[in-house]
Design an enzyme around this catalytic site. Sequence first.
Site, PDB file in Angstrom:
ATOM      1  CG  HIS A  33      -1.913  -1.047   1.320  1.00  0.00           C
ATOM      2  ND1 HIS A  33      -1.859  -2.059   2.249  1.00  0.00           N
ATOM      3  CD2 HIS A  33      -3.030  -1.277   0.593  1.00  0.00           C
ATOM      4  CE1 HIS A  33      -2.898  -2.857   2.090  1.00  0.00           C
ATOM      5  NE2 HIS A  33      -3.623  -2.416   1.086  1.00  0.00           N
ATOM      6  CG  LEU A 184       4.627  -7.218   0.266  1.00  0.00           C
ATOM      7  CD1 LEU A 184       5.100  -5.796   0.593  1.00  0.00           C
ATOM      8  CD2 LEU A 184       5.175  -8.208   1.278  1.00  0.00           C
TER       9      LEU A 184
END
Length: 284
Positions: A33, A184
């Site tokens: 992110h 991830l």
Amino acid sequence: MHIARTPDELRAALAGRQHPAFVPTMGNLHDGHIALVRQARTLGDCTVASIFVNRLQFLPHEDFDSYPRTFAADCAALEAAGCDVLFAPREADLYPEPQTFRVQPDPALADLLEGRFRPGFFGGVCTVVLKLFALVLGRTGGTAVFGQKDYQQLLVVRRMVQQFALPVQVVAGATQRAPDGLALSSRNGYLSPAERAEATALPQALARLATAWAATAPATPEAQAALEAEALHTLRARGWEPDYLTVRRRSDLLPPTASDAPGSLVALGAAKLGRTRLIDNLEC
């Protein structure tokens, strides 16, 4: 970093901004992110992130109530990454009344793969994304950055933007991986230590599938099915419960044909390891 909780607070925070760059998230942020936020900083005059756990995209048996909420840590990470505005509405702020108007994405794209195993998922995604685009980018237009790990979601959002003629440029952010190759994901936190060690089998299976596909191209439909069946069998033998391991066209996620050249395809997979469902993809 300014934190806006309501649409009115968000509009005030964005007053005077001409080209926001937006990263929508559900929180529980990881380095993937944060990479999107850093990418967004180069694409606009104001970097905006949102944190909202969207009930509409969870199926009844999925983990909406238990989805990790890590707001303080998320705020610290966003501020360190240079985020200017965080929009973090409560459910009553974003859905002040029942959301009876919904976006129905094209079944030809949205009912494949993830849509087959999570019916209604992309309708929930598109509904909240359209609403967030209206709030964050609706006045001036701008850029939205989505991670390529959610490959089908990226295509669905792009198709929605195109068909509604939204003044939004959708930019892909490259999948971020751990040193051992695992993509991830917030869901990686659900894995036990043993499962985390095993989880690399998914990207490895996709890499083997992509290599085998390239070696047999152009493959007959029967050969394609055999390669995918072998990939599924390999994961099942390791204790996984795979939903799909497949090679599709990047443009529309339909099965390849003999005329589709290498470099225009993507290997995609989704599989459950223990109680955790992981997804990944590899362009090939």
